[in-house]
Enzyme design. Structure first.
Site, mmCIF file in Angstrom:
data_model
loop_
_atom_site.group_PDB
_atom_site.id
_atom_site.type_symbol
_atom_site.label_atom_id
_atom_site.label_comp_id
_atom_site.label_asym_id
_atom_site.label_seq_id
_atom_site.Cartn_x
_atom_site.Cartn_y
_atom_site.Cartn_z
ATOM 1 N N ASN A 9 0.871 -1.174 0.000
ATOM 2 C CA ASN A 9 0.000 0.000 0.000
ATOM 3 C C ASN A 9 0.911 1.227 0.000
ATOM 4 O O ASN A 9 1.475 1.581 1.023
ATOM 5 C CB ASN A 9 -0.896 -0.006 1.249
ATOM 6 N N TRP A 10 1.037 1.826 -1.167
ATOM 7 C CA TRP A 10 1.982 2.954 -1.297
ATOM 8 C C TRP A 10 1.438 4.236 -0.689
ATOM 9 O O TRP A 10 2.152 5.226 -0.601
ATOM 10 C CB TRP A 10 2.312 3.183 -2.777
ATOM 11 N N LYS A 11 0.152 4.244 -0.338
ATOM 12 C CA LYS A 11 -0.497 5.451 0.208
ATOM 13 C C LYS A 11 -0.266 6.638 -0.739
ATOM 14 O O LYS A 11 -0.206 6.453 -1.946
ATOM 15 C CB LYS A 11 0.005 5.740 1.616
ATOM 16 N N HIS A 94 -9.489 1.116 4.372
ATOM 17 C CA HIS A 94 -8.245 1.272 5.142
ATOM 18 C C HIS A 94 -8.528 2.189 6.334
ATOM 19 O O HIS A 94 -9.324 3.123 6.234
ATOM 20 C CB HIS A 94 -7.153 1.874 4.246
ATOM 21 N N GLU A 96 -6.981 4.585 7.528
ATOM 22 C CA GLU A 96 -6.760 6.017 7.257
ATOM 23 C C GLU A 96 -7.967 6.615 6.537
ATOM 24 O O GLU A 96 -8.309 7.777 6.740
ATOM 25 C CB GLU A 96 -5.462 6.200 6.442
ATOM 26 N N GLU A 166 -5.626 -5.238 10.241
ATOM 27 C CA GLU A 166 -4.643 -4.182 10.480
ATOM 28 C C GLU A 166 -4.963 -3.458 11.783
ATOM 29 O O GLU A 166 -5.789 -2.524 11.804
ATOM 30 C CB GLU A 166 -4.676 -3.172 9.330
ATOM 31 N N GLY A 172 2.096 2.116 10.628
ATOM 32 C CA GLY A 172 3.023 3.239 10.492
ATOM 33 C C GLY A 172 3.691 3.649 11.792
ATOM 34 O O GLY A 172 4.290 4.717 11.879
ATOM 35 N N SER A 212 3.143 -2.347 10.247
ATOM 36 C CA SER A 212 4.592 -2.362 10.461
ATOM 37 C C SER A 212 5.239 -3.704 10.117
ATOM 38 O O SER A 212 6.179 -4.146 10.781
ATOM 39 C CB SER A 212 4.934 -1.933 11.892
ATOM 40 N N GLY A 233 2.722 -1.189 4.243
ATOM 41 C CA GLY A 233 2.791 0.235 3.915
ATOM 42 C C GLY A 233 4.220 0.673 3.676
ATOM 43 O O GLY A 233 4.791 0.465 2.602
ATOM 44 N N GLY A 234 4.824 1.264 4.692
ATOM 45 C CA GLY A 234 6.159 1.870 4.583
ATOM 46 C C GLY A 234 7.191 1.001 3.876
ATOM 47 O O GLY A 234 7.911 1.481 2.992
HETATM 48 C C1 PEP Z 1 -0.845 0.040 5.790
HETATM 49 O O1 PEP Z 1 -0.827 1.183 5.380
HETATM 50 O O2 PEP Z 1 -1.741 -0.711 5.431
HETATM 51 C C2 PEP Z 1 0.215 -0.398 6.682
HETATM 52 C C3 PEP Z 1 0.123 -1.562 7.235
HETATM 53 O O3 PEP Z 1 1.259 0.490 6.883
HETATM 54 P P1 PEP Z 1 2.676 0.145 7.590
HETATM 55 O O4 PEP Z 1 3.153 -1.154 7.021
HETATM 56 O O5 PEP Z 1 3.544 1.294 7.259
HETATM 57 O O6 PEP Z 1 2.401 0.027 9.057
#
Ligand code: PEP
Length: 248
Positions: A9-11, A94, A96, A166, A172, A212, A233-234
């Site tokens: 997930n590049w956001k 998601h 967010e 999640e 994040g 994470s 994500g990251g």
């Molecule tokens: C996400 O955005 O779905 C996510 C899990 O982010 P991260 O891996 O950065 O925690």
């Protein structure tokens, strides 16, 4: 036997040119992977992502869509706009989007139904806040989110669905759920699917963990019985790290 599915997930990161660059770097690193690799990029990068992924084993997803076919919904994207481009997956609900864009379990359900009408595979996000975990209501809450998200689907559709557990407190933040915590909730999601749609659907639905995930913890997480990969994500923004996760 369920396949391990890893989605990035590049956001709100990467321009179209940067998208092409990152995918070109990633392609050789995941070319031999037995696991499924998906990149969910910003709308503006979808065309570049689809072009760059041609002939590779990387598939492309969007990060959101609206639940109407067309009309006066300024700034929104309709499912047919995604499918016509060759998009196969769409992240829905998601945390967010729930937090900053007022998405609810009900809008998530509308989007999931609409995604299936257009042949898109939804990656449905569910998960609890830290407060809810401390209150001891995680399993109950996530099970309810799952039931509402899947309302009105057939067992055959549920078999094709991806559900990402999640925990909001792990997204994040660098705080990963332990593999036992993640397994407990992913199993609860699968049990919920079994209760509502039957054992066959529960055996086939893909349940990911997200929060994470990194190159150092993915192997232990994905080794758990009910965790079929991750939503990342990251770490999905670095080709090397993401490839280690995809190859876990
Ligand atoms: C996400 O955005 O779905 C996510 C899990 O982010 P991260 O891996 O950065 O925690």
């Amino acid at each position: 036997m369920r396949q391990t599915v890893v989605a990035g997930n590049w956001k709100m990161n990467k321009t179209p040119a940067q998208t092409t660059e990152l995918i070109n770097e990633l392609k050789p690193l995941v070319a031999e992977s037995a696991n499924k690799c998906i990149v969910c990029v910003p709308f503006t990068s979808l065309a570049n992502a689809i072009e760059a992924c041609k002939g590779s084993n990387i598939e492309v997803g969007a990060q959101n869509m609206y639940f109407e076919e067309s009309g006066a919904y300024t700034g929104e994207i309709a499912p047919s706009m995604l499918t016509e481009m060759g998009v196969k997956y769409v992240i829905i609900g998601h945390s967010e989007r729930r937090q900053y864009f007022a998405e609810t379990d009900e809008t998530v359900n509308k989007k999931v139904i609409k995604a299936f009408e257009h042949g898109l595979v939804p990656i449905i996000c569910v998960g609890e806040s830290l407060e809810q975990r401390e209150q001891g209501i995680t399993v109950e809450l996530v099970s309810m989110q799952t039931k509402i998200a899947l309302l009105g689907l057939s067992a055959e559709q549920v078999k094709k669905t991806i559900i990402a557990y999640e925990p909001i407190w792990a997204i994040g933040t660098g705080k990963t759920a332990t593999s036992d915590q993640a397994q407990e909730v992913c199993k609860a999601i699968r049990d919920t699917v079994a209760d509502v749609f039957g054992k066959d659907a529960a055996d086939e639905v893909i349940v990911q963990y997200g929060g994470s995930v990194n190159a150092g913890n993915s192997k232990e997480l994905f080794a758990k019985e009910d965790i079929d990969g991750g939503l990342v994500g990251g770490a999905s923004l670095k080709a090397q790290d993401f490839s280690v996760i995809v190859n876990s």
